[in-house]
Every structure is written in structure tokens, then in C-alpha cells.
Motif scaffolding. Structure first.
Motif, PDB file in Angstrom:
ATOM      1  N   LYS A 127       0.802  -1.224   0.000  1.00  0.00           N
ATOM      2  CA  LYS A 127       0.000   0.000   0.000  1.00  0.00           C
ATOM      3  C   LYS A 127       0.837   1.277   0.000  1.00  0.00           C
ATOM      4  O   LYS A 127       0.307   2.361  -0.236  1.00  0.00           O
ATOM      5  CB  LYS A 127      -0.956  -0.015   1.177  1.00  0.00           C
ATOM      6  CG  LYS A 127      -1.964  -1.143   0.979  1.00  0.00           C
ATOM      7  CD  LYS A 127      -3.066  -1.165   1.972  1.00  0.00           C
ATOM      8  CE  LYS A 127      -4.048  -2.232   1.506  1.00  0.00           C
ATOM      9  NZ  LYS A 127      -4.718  -2.924   2.551  1.00  0.00           N
ATOM     10  N   CYS A 128       2.126   1.155   0.276  1.00  0.00           N
ATOM     11  CA  CYS A 128       2.971   2.359   0.319  1.00  0.00           C
ATOM     12  C   CYS A 128       3.318   2.814  -1.092  1.00  0.00           C
ATOM     13  O   CYS A 128       3.779   2.026  -1.914  1.00  0.00           O
ATOM     14  CB  CYS A 128       4.251   2.060   1.091  1.00  0.00           C
ATOM     15  SG  CYS A 128       5.398   3.437   1.093  1.00  0.00           S
ATOM     16  N   THR A 129       3.085   4.104  -1.372  1.00  0.00           N
ATOM     17  CA  THR A 129       3.409   4.659  -2.688  1.00  0.00           C
ATOM     18  C   THR A 129       4.719   5.449  -2.661  1.00  0.00           C
ATOM     19  O   THR A 129       5.079   6.076  -3.630  1.00  0.00           O
ATOM     20  CB  THR A 129       2.293   5.606  -3.141  1.00  0.00           C
ATOM     21  OG1 THR A 129       2.229   6.664  -2.198  1.00  0.00           O
ATOM     22  CG2 THR A 129       0.955   4.904  -3.240  1.00  0.00           C
ATOM     23  N   ARG A 130       5.362   5.442  -1.493  1.00  0.00           N
ATOM     24  CA  ARG A 130       6.614   6.174  -1.293  1.00  0.00           C
ATOM     25  C   ARG A 130       6.430   7.669  -1.558  1.00  0.00           C
ATOM     26  O   ARG A 130       7.275   8.323  -2.174  1.00  0.00           O
ATOM     27  CB  ARG A 130       7.738   5.575  -2.147  1.00  0.00           C
ATOM     28  CG  ARG A 130       7.970   4.101  -1.849  1.00  0.00           C
ATOM     29  CD  ARG A 130       9.228   3.570  -2.449  1.00  0.00           C
ATOM     30  NE  ARG A 130      10.434   4.230  -1.993  1.00  0.00           N
ATOM     31  CZ  ARG A 130      10.992   4.054  -0.814  1.00  0.00           C
ATOM     32  NH1 ARG A 130      10.439   3.247   0.050  1.00  0.00           N
ATOM     33  NH2 ARG A 130      12.100   4.687  -0.490  1.00  0.00           N
ATOM     34  N   GLY A 135       6.511  -4.262   7.219  1.00  0.00           N
ATOM     35  CA  GLY A 135       6.651  -4.942   8.504  1.00  0.00           C
ATOM     36  C   GLY A 135       6.781  -3.957   9.643  1.00  0.00           C
ATOM     37  O   GLY A 135       6.320  -2.820   9.544  1.00  0.00           O
ATOM     38  N   ASP A 136       7.432  -4.389  10.726  1.00  0.00           N
ATOM     39  CA  ASP A 136       7.608  -3.533  11.910  1.00  0.00           C
ATOM     40  C   ASP A 136       8.648  -2.462  11.592  1.00  0.00           C
ATOM     41  O   ASP A 136       9.823  -2.766  11.406  1.00  0.00           O
ATOM     42  CB  ASP A 136       8.065  -4.418  13.084  1.00  0.00           C
ATOM     43  CG  ASP A 136       8.220  -3.625  14.363  1.00  0.00           C
ATOM     44  OD1 ASP A 136       7.780  -2.460  14.404  1.00  0.00           O
ATOM     45  OD2 ASP A 136       8.777  -4.175  15.335  1.00  0.00           O
ATOM     46  N   VAL A 137       8.215  -1.202  11.539  1.00  0.00           N
ATOM     47  CA  VAL A 137       9.122  -0.148  11.073  1.00  0.00           C
ATOM     48  C   VAL A 137       9.571   0.814  12.171  1.00  0.00           C
ATOM     49  O   VAL A 137      10.353   1.725  11.905  1.00  0.00           O
ATOM     50  CB  VAL A 137       8.496   0.654   9.905  1.00  0.00           C
ATOM     51  CG1 VAL A 137       8.494  -0.159   8.634  1.00  0.00           C
ATOM     52  CG2 VAL A 137       7.097   1.133  10.251  1.00  0.00           C
ATOM     53  N   TYR A 178       9.727   5.356   6.104  1.00  0.00           N
ATOM     54  CA  TYR A 178       9.762   5.559   4.654  1.00  0.00           C
ATOM     55  C   TYR A 178      10.709   4.548   3.989  1.00  0.00           C
ATOM     56  O   TYR A 178      10.358   3.913   2.999  1.00  0.00           O
ATOM     57  CB  TYR A 178      10.232   6.987   4.362  1.00  0.00           C
ATOM     58  CG  TYR A 178      10.487   7.273   2.911  1.00  0.00           C
ATOM     59  CD1 TYR A 178       9.445   7.543   2.032  1.00  0.00           C
ATOM     60  CD2 TYR A 178      11.793   7.256   2.407  1.00  0.00           C
ATOM     61  CE1 TYR A 178       9.676   7.793   0.689  1.00  0.00           C
ATOM     62  CE2 TYR A 178      12.040   7.506   1.070  1.00  0.00           C
ATOM     63  CZ  TYR A 178      10.981   7.770   0.212  1.00  0.00           C
ATOM     64  OH  TYR A 178      11.220   8.008  -1.111  1.00  0.00           O
ATOM     65  N   ASP A 179      11.888   4.396   4.575  1.00  0.00           N
ATOM     66  CA  ASP A 179      12.925   3.584   3.920  1.00  0.00           C
ATOM     67  C   ASP A 179      12.626   2.083   3.899  1.00  0.00           C
ATOM     68  O   ASP A 179      12.863   1.413   2.902  1.00  0.00           O
ATOM     69  CB  ASP A 179      14.282   3.784   4.622  1.00  0.00           C
ATOM     70  CG  ASP A 179      14.819   5.193   4.401  1.00  0.00           C
ATOM     71  OD1 ASP A 179      14.430   5.814   3.397  1.00  0.00           O
ATOM     72  OD2 ASP A 179      15.615   5.674   5.235  1.00  0.00           O
ATOM     73  N   LYS A 180      12.123   1.570   5.018  1.00  0.00           N
ATOM     74  CA  LYS A 180      11.920   0.118   5.098  1.00  0.00           C
ATOM     75  C   LYS A 180      10.788  -0.316   4.182  1.00  0.00           C
ATOM     76  O   LYS A 180       9.808   0.416   4.005  1.00  0.00           O
ATOM     77  CB  LYS A 180      11.607  -0.297   6.535  1.00  0.00           C
ATOM     78  CG  LYS A 180      12.828  -0.359   7.431  1.00  0.00           C
ATOM     79  CD  LYS A 180      12.460  -1.012   8.753  1.00  0.00           C
ATOM     80  CE  LYS A 180      13.658  -1.158   9.661  1.00  0.00           C
ATOM     81  NZ  LYS A 180      13.266  -1.689  10.981  1.00  0.00           N
TER      82      LYS A 180
END
Ligand code: SF4
Ligand code: SF4
Ligand code: SF4
Length: 315
Positions: free
Chosen positions: A250-253, A274-276, A269-271
Motif C-alpha cells: 500500500k505504500c506509494t513512497r 513490517g515492523d518499522v 519511509y525507507d523500510k
């Protein structure tokens, strides 16, 4: 790499600024209200003279289960810095972002402060050959445990309903005005005028710095780093139960989470997913509040979702 778009429209600054009308701001208000509530609780605890050693243990212990919730939602000094930031935003003054390398370096250097504190506690026992078990001294953080009181300095309230033995910033009848670390500075300098001058300079400098750099003191704070150390250790032990999870799909960065983070955590943002949450993360949840992609970021407790990102751009 996916584009920074939502529903095939680019995320423009105008649309981003529309967040102020969105319901997601409610979480920020809830956070300030929670911080204010705990400020009252902490003031009460200081009036009834709760065991300081127990308080430090409780804060670090709770971190094992809840992560750095103390920093994001409870710490009075955190609240003061957040209010200063709020004022800056109202005045439309832009904040400074520290260079990423410097921010990471400060984060690592903070562990040195805690090591020095621990050395100050442990060395007298080694040098004098005594036992470390002095429950009463630990509970009141007296004697050899005195250096650990600095870990409670961020809990110092601005108004104290008594006159401290070494003085405060200002004494007004039966109450005093103080600020985090002022009590420590005054005690360390024996309440002298030089100590008061040093305290005033400290308050002025940290207030100015907090005005321009969000959560300025959190980048150095030994209390925060102690909590962060607990937080770091836990990653390999399956705790804390409270986690910040990201969905890679779901992340569009778009980068919003990176920009809004008050302590400049970049891992969300970088990972990939998961657990961020890292040891720098205060779990303030600002990134979840501002991520405009539904279900992309989630706060979970023992696997159960408590709060998740929502489509605030469509509001
Ligand atoms: S890092 Fe220190 S000052 Fe910042 S919120 Fe945590 S305890 Fe408070
Ligand atoms: S987590 Fe959310 S806010 Fe962060 S880059 Fe991904 S989509 Fe954007
Ligand atoms: S990563 Fe998110 S939850 Fe953690 S401090 Fe930054 S904005 Fe707050």
C-alpha cells in the motif's frame, strides 16, 4: 518505484496543507490532551513524593511492553516542546531539519551519556567494594544512585507548589517556576547565583532551539536514550507488544511520513514493510495520522490494530 499519486492525482502541496481541515487532526489533539492529563498526574506524584527509583523502573519497564509511548504521549518536556512547535506553526515560521547524518550521530552519541550516568552509579560501589543492594537508596535515588535522578528531569513541571531547597527559576510566594533540568542544575551548583544564571541560559537556549528544531532535546535526552536502549533490546525478544507496521503493497513512497516525523525517523519511509518503528521512534503516531493511504501504516497491539492510516486527502 511507484509515483507519489493518490487516485491517479499528484499529491500537491495545496492538497497536503488541506490536512488541517481533516478529522485526522483529532489524534494530535488527543495527544496534547493526554500529555496535559499526565502532567497533572506527574505533578500529583511529585507532591506525594513517590519513590523516584520506582518511577524510573516503571517508565523503563512500561517501554518493554509499550515501546516509547512515554516519549510520544506522556513526557512533560515533550509536551513543552510540542507546544513551542505549535506556536511556531501558528506564526508560520518554518522549522529546521537536521542533516540526516548529524541526527543519526546524535542518536548514537546519546548512549554515551547513559553509559557515563551508569558509570557514576556503579564506580563508587566498585571502588569502595560495597554491595549494590541498597533498596532504600535506590527507591529514593539517593546516595550512590543520585546520578539517576537526571533521568527524571524531563518530568519537571513548570509550576511547583513549593520552594525547592536549592531554588528555582523564579519564586512567587509559596510556588516556584521551573523547567526541566533546572532543579538538577540548581542542586549541582548549590543554588548559587551562577547556577541560576546557567539555568536561565539553558532554558533560553533550549527554548530557542526547540522553536526551530522539532523535539530538539529528544535528540540528546538521556531519559529518551535509556528508553530507546530498552526499545532496541526488545527487537530480538518479541516485545514490545505495541508496534508500528507498514504494508509494502500500500505504500506509494510519497514521503509524507518522513517529512512529518518530529524526530526525523526515516525508517518508516525507507523500510519496505513490517515492523518499522526503531529505537528513535517515540510512537507519536504522526506518520500514521498523516499517511494518506488507507491501511498502509498501522499501530498494532499484540497483533490487533488500534489505529491506521486513512484517506484524508479525500475528506
Ligand atoms: S526523549 Fe527525553 S525529553 Fe524527549 S520525550 Fe523522551 S524523555 Fe521526554
Ligand atoms: S508509508 Fe504512507 S506516508 Fe510513508 S511513504 Fe508510504 S504511503 Fe507515503
Ligand atoms: S516514526 Fe512515526 S510514530 Fe515514530 S516518531 Fe516518527 S512520526 Fe512519530
Amino acid at each position: 518505484m511507484k509515483e507519489s499519486t493518490y487516485k491517479n492525482q499528484p499529491i500537491t502541496m495545496t492538497r497536503i496543507h488541506n490536512w488541517t481541515k481533516d478529522k485526522t487532526k483529532q489524534l494530535s489533539y488527543l495527544r496534547v490532551m493526554t500529555q496535559l492529563l499526565f502532567l497533572i498526574v506527574i505533578l500529583y506524584l511529585s507532591i506525594i513524593a513517590v519513590w523516584k527509583g520506582l518511577l524510573v523502573t516503571l517508565i523503563l519497564g512500561a517501554t518493554l511492553i509499550l515501546g516509547r509511548v512515554f516519549c510520544g504521549w506522556i513526557c512533560p518536556y515533550g509536551l513543552y516542546m510540542d507546544l513551542v512547535s505549535l506556536l511556531r506553526r501558528k506564526l508560520k515560521v518554518p522549522h529546521w531539519t537536521l542533516p540526516e547524518k548529524l541526527n543519526r550521530m546524535l542518536h548514537k552519541l546519546r548512549y554515551m551519556i547513559v553509559l557515563v550516568l551508569l558509570a557514576l552509579v556503579v564506580l563508587p560501589f566498585i571502588v569502595e567494594g560495597k554491595s549494590l543492594i541498597h533498596l532504600s537508596e535506590f527507591l529514593w535515588l539517593r546516595g550512590a544512585f543520585r546520578p539517576l535522578t537526571i533521568l527524571l528531569a524531563p518530568l519537571e513541571t513548570l509550576v511547583i507548589p513549593w520552594i525547592p531547597p536549592f531554588g528555582a527559576l523564579l519564586e512567587l510566594g509559596k510556588v516556584s517556576l521551573s523547567y526541566p533540568y533546572v532543579g538538577e542544575i540548581m542542586a549541582a551548583t548549590g543554588g548559587t547565583e551562577t547556577g541560576l544564571l546557567f539555568a536561565v541560559v539553558f532554558v533560553a537556549l533550549t527554548l530557542i532551539a526547540s522553536f526551530k528544531v522539532r523535539r530538539f532535546w529528544c535528540r540528546f535526552c538521556p531519559t529518551g536514550v535509556s528508553i530507546a536502549a530498552v526499545n532496541k533490546y526488545k527487537r530480538s525478544r518479541g516485545v514490545p507488544l505495541l508496534r508500528l507496521n507498514k504494508s509494502e503493497e500500500k505504500c506509494t513512497r510519497c514521503g509524507i511520513c518522513k517529512r512529518v516525523c518530529p524526530v526525523q525517523v526515516t525508517e518508516v519511509y525507507d523500510k519496505k514493510g513490517g515492523d518499522v518503528a526503531t529505537s528513535m521512534c517515540t510512537l507519536c503516531l504522526r506518520c500514521i495520522e498523516m499517511c494518506p493511504y488507507p491501511d498502509c501504516l498501522k499501530l498494532q497491539f499484540a497483533g490487533k490494530t488500534l489505529f491506521k492510516s486513512r484517506n484524508w486527502l479525500a475528506a
